[in-house]
Design a protein around this motif. Structure first.
Motif, PDB file in Angstrom:
ATOM      1  N   ALA A   1      -2.726  -4.274   7.189  1.00 60.54           N
ATOM      2  CA  ALA A   1      -2.652  -2.883   7.643  1.00 60.54           C
ATOM      3  C   ALA A   1      -4.018  -2.654   7.560  1.00 60.54           C
ATOM      4  N   PRO A   2      -5.131  -1.623   8.661  1.00 62.93           N
ATOM      5  CA  PRO A   2      -5.435  -0.639   8.080  1.00 62.93           C
ATOM      6  C   PRO A   2      -5.283   0.642   7.389  1.00 62.93           C
ATOM      7  N   GLY A   3      -6.132   0.727   6.351  1.00 61.04           N
ATOM      8  CA  GLY A   3      -5.652   2.475   5.513  1.00 61.04           C
ATOM      9  C   GLY A   3      -4.433   1.391   4.355  1.00 61.04           C
ATOM     10  N   ARG A   4      -4.294   0.639   4.295  1.00 59.62           N
ATOM     11  CA  ARG A   4      -2.720   0.154   4.145  1.00 59.62           C
ATOM     12  C   ARG A   4      -3.030  -0.854   3.284  1.00 59.62           C
ATOM     13  N   GLN A   5      -2.895  -0.982   1.340  1.00 60.05           N
ATOM     14  CA  GLN A   5      -2.432  -2.216   0.576  1.00 60.05           C
ATOM     15  C   GLN A   5      -1.961  -3.530   1.367  1.00 60.05           C
ATOM     16  N   ARG A   6      -3.016  -4.456   0.768  1.00 60.44           N
ATOM     17  CA  ARG A   6      -2.318  -5.602   0.913  1.00 60.44           C
ATOM     18  C   ARG A   6      -0.466  -5.864   0.834  1.00 60.44           C
ATOM     19  N   GLU A   7       0.327  -6.725   1.623  1.00 67.35           N
ATOM     20  CA  GLU A   7       1.787  -6.841   0.829  1.00 67.35           C
ATOM     21  C   GLU A   7       1.804  -8.223   1.078  1.00 67.35           C
ATOM     22  N   LEU A   8       2.651  -8.272   0.688  1.00 65.77           N
ATOM     23  CA  LEU A   8       3.213  -9.983   0.584  1.00 65.77           C
ATOM     24  C   LEU A   8       4.270 -10.394   1.723  1.00 65.77           C
ATOM     25  N   VAL A   9       4.145 -10.774   2.957  1.00 67.37           N
ATOM     26  CA  VAL A   9       4.591 -11.040   4.392  1.00 67.37           C
ATOM     27  C   VAL A   9       6.319 -11.911   3.644  1.00 67.37           C
TER      28      VAL A   9
END
Length: 114
Positions: free
Chosen positions: A39-47
């Motif tokens: 998401a904008p301004g956030r780190q990549r995360e596992l879904v």
């Protein structure tokens, strides 16, 4: 190895979208496939991830709403996203792990209107 994602787009809160990821090239033995998002301004995360043996792991934030699946013979993975929320808005990336090496798709944008 080349990954192509599709299925992103615009949705209203509560609606559904289905993402697809197809792998091609010198794939060999796949260890796992996964969906990540950023998401904008956030780190990549596992879904969600699915191992070659079929073990599935999902983030708590999507449990009960998102379903990951895979068609081995077609080297294709899906992410069925139901009951979408505004906070699901992100760029979704497909990841493939082959012989310990990571491969990433270009990402597909999902925007959920509040």
């Amino acid at each position: 190895v080349h990954l192509v994602e599709s299925g992103g787009g615009l949705a209203q809160t509560g609606e559904s979208l289905r993402l697809s990821c197809t792998a091609s090239g010198d794939i060999g033995s796949i260890n796992s496939m996964a969906w990540y998002r950023q998401a904008p301004g956030r780190q990549r995360e596992l879904v969600a991830s699915i191992a070659d043996g079929g073990t599935i792991n999902c983030a708590d934030s999507v449990k009960g709403r998102f379903t990951i699946s895979r068609i081995k013979a077609m080297n294709t993975m899906y992410l069925q996203m139901n009951s979408l929320k505004h906070e699901d808005t992100a760029v979704y990336y497909c990841q493939l792990v082959v012989a310990g090496e990571d491969y990433w798709g270009q990402g597909t944008r999902v925007t959920v209107l509040p």
